[in-house]
Design a protein around this motif. Structure first.
Motif, PDB file in Angstrom:
ATOM      1  N   ILE A   7       0.818  -1.211   0.000  1.00 25.01           N
ATOM      2  CA  ILE A   7       0.000   0.000   0.000  1.00 25.01           C
ATOM      3  C   ILE A   7       0.854   1.265   0.000  1.00 25.01           C
ATOM      4  CG2 ILE A   7      -0.188   0.288   2.511  1.00 25.01           C
ATOM      5  CD1 ILE A   7      -3.182   0.543   0.138  1.00 25.01           C
ATOM      6  N   TYR A  11       0.495   3.988  -2.529  1.00 24.48           N
ATOM      7  CA  TYR A  11      -0.742   4.780  -2.515  1.00 24.48           C
ATOM      8  C   TYR A  11      -0.807   5.707  -1.306  1.00 24.48           C
ATOM      9  CZ  TYR A  11      -1.883   1.375  -6.063  1.00 24.48           C
ATOM     10  OH  TYR A  11      -1.836   0.587  -7.181  1.00 24.48           O
ATOM     11  N   THR A  48      -6.526  -7.709  -1.186  1.00 30.21           N
ATOM     12  CA  THR A  48      -5.383  -7.112  -1.868  1.00 30.21           C
ATOM     13  C   THR A  48      -5.524  -5.591  -1.891  1.00 30.21           C
ATOM     14  OG1 THR A  48      -6.461  -7.153  -4.034  1.00 30.21           O
ATOM     15  CG2 THR A  48      -5.231  -9.136  -3.367  1.00 30.21           C
ATOM     16  N   VAL A  49      -4.447  -4.923  -2.241  1.00 31.80           N
ATOM     17  CA  VAL A  49      -4.492  -3.468  -2.366  1.00 31.80           C
ATOM     18  C   VAL A  49      -5.547  -3.063  -3.389  1.00 31.80           C
ATOM     19  CG1 VAL A  49      -3.211  -1.434  -3.122  1.00 31.80           C
ATOM     20  CG2 VAL A  49      -2.104  -3.119  -1.648  1.00 31.80           C
ATOM     21  N   GLU A  50      -5.603  -3.799  -4.487  1.00 33.89           N
ATOM     22  CA  GLU A  50      -6.572  -3.499  -5.533  1.00 33.89           C
ATOM     23  C   GLU A  50      -7.998  -3.624  -5.018  1.00 33.89           C
ATOM     24  OE1 GLU A  50      -2.740  -4.112  -7.083  1.00 33.89           O
ATOM     25  OE2 GLU A  50      -3.931  -5.509  -5.879  1.00 33.89           O
ATOM     26  N   GLU A  51      -8.253  -4.645  -4.212  1.00 34.84           N
ATOM     27  CA  GLU A  51      -9.594  -4.835  -3.642  1.00 34.84           C
ATOM     28  C   GLU A  51      -9.922  -3.722  -2.641  1.00 34.84           C
ATOM     29  OE1 GLU A  51     -10.027  -9.701  -3.875  1.00 34.84           O
ATOM     30  OE2 GLU A  51      -8.969  -8.775  -2.182  1.00 34.84           O
ATOM     31  N   LEU A  91      -8.741  -0.628  -2.693  1.00 36.85           N
ATOM     32  CA  LEU A  91      -8.958   0.613  -3.433  1.00 36.85           C
ATOM     33  C   LEU A  91     -10.271   0.604  -4.203  1.00 36.85           C
ATOM     34  CD1 LEU A  91      -5.346   1.243  -4.782  1.00 36.85           C
ATOM     35  CD2 LEU A  91      -6.440   2.291  -2.798  1.00 36.85           C
ATOM     36  N   ALA A  92     -10.719  -0.576  -4.614  1.00 37.67           N
ATOM     37  CA  ALA A  92     -11.953  -0.680  -5.401  1.00 37.67           C
ATOM     38  C   ALA A  92     -13.203  -0.663  -4.532  1.00 37.67           C
ATOM     39  CB  ALA A  92     -11.925  -1.948  -6.242  1.00 37.67           C
ATOM     40  N   ASP A  93     -13.056  -0.934  -3.246  1.00 40.14           N
ATOM     41  CA  ASP A  93     -14.199  -0.996  -2.345  1.00 40.14           C
ATOM     42  C   ASP A  93     -14.718   0.422  -2.076  1.00 40.14           C
ATOM     43  OD1 ASP A  93     -15.994  -1.283  -0.232  1.00 40.14           O
ATOM     44  OD2 ASP A  93     -14.795  -2.833   0.762  1.00 40.14           O
ATOM     45  N   THR A 140     -14.029   2.066   1.365  1.00 35.26           N
ATOM     46  CA  THR A 140     -12.678   2.438   1.778  1.00 35.26           C
ATOM     47  C   THR A 140     -12.587   3.936   2.033  1.00 35.26           C
ATOM     48  OG1 THR A 140     -11.606   0.592   0.643  1.00 35.26           O
ATOM     49  CG2 THR A 140     -10.262   2.554   1.022  1.00 35.26           C
ATOM     50  N   THR A 174     -10.677   7.231   1.926  1.00 36.98           N
ATOM     51  CA  THR A 174      -9.577   7.729   1.109  1.00 36.98           C
ATOM     52  C   THR A 174      -8.604   8.567   1.937  1.00 36.98           C
ATOM     53  OG1 THR A 174     -10.644   9.813   0.498  1.00 36.98           O
ATOM     54  CG2 THR A 174     -11.145   7.871  -0.874  1.00 36.98           C
TER      55      THR A 174
END
Length: 202
Positions: A20, A23, A155-158, A160-162, A165, A167
């Motif tokens: 992470i 990001y 995962t990081v992708e999951e 960020l896509a949620d 989350t 920000t």
């Protein structure tokens, strides 16, 4: 006039080992912290470095792995203590308060990682202990926070896509709202390294 101190919290290699890290909210963190440190030294303020350690866990904050050290580019000079904590705030598991008392410090500036966790928690505790706290948001860094119901294996992708989350921008805004006027003065690196600081502190 009372003496001031700068406390640099958890700007350590442990965080750079996390996926992470890419990001994070503040890619310029090390330079910003370095600017604060240089200004503090020039004024004769005390600079205190704090690292977070979780011995025996086998994780990135376990000192056995070698990541519990300052990120490259940040180097204490002689006379600047480095404390190792095991709690979220920099006071509870260290002798920070004793150091500050001996040095006659009443004004405390904080920066580091993470904005809403160890840096904010230290700010709140410091205010309760009677220090005049300054929170330097643009010399802190944080990461998106996953919802509590998201599996730890996400995962990081999951993350960020949620849509749940939190920000980086939301975290920073909430932290400043919670601290300002209650626990700390919110300041910028430019303000604290410029000519306005001495007048504001007097």
């Amino acid at each position: 006039m009372s003496r001031a101190a700068l406390v640099v919290i958890d700007v350590q290699e442990s965080f750079r080992q996390r996926p992470i890290w890419a990001y994070g909210s503040n890619p310029d963190l090390v330079r910003q912290v370095d600017r604060l440190v240089a200004a503090a030294r020039e004024r004769g303020d005390l600079v205190v470095w704090v690292l977070h350690s979780e011995p025996g866990t086998g994780g990135l904050f376990d000192p056995a792995l070698g990541h519990v050290r300052l990120i490259d580019g940040l180097v204490p000079v002689e006379g600047e203590p480095t404390l190792v904590k095991t709690a979220h705030n920099a006071f509870t598991t260290t002798n920070l308060q004793q150091l500050l008392t001996v040095a006659g410090v009443h004004d405390l500036t904080v920066c580091g990682i993470r904005t809403e966790q160890c840096v904010e928690t230290t700010t709140r505790v410091g205010a309760d202990l009677g220090y005049r706290m300054t929170f330097v948001t643009d010399a802190t860094l944080t990461f998106p926070i996953p919802h509590r119901d998201l599996p730890e294996t996400a995962t990081v992708e999951e993350i960020l896509a949620d849509p749940r989350t939190l920000t980086n921008e939301e975290i920073v805004t909430r932290t400043e709202y919670a601290l300002a006027g209650r626990f700390a003065t919110i300041a910028t690196v430019d303000e604290l390294t410029g000519a306005t600081y001495a007048g504001a502190r007097g």
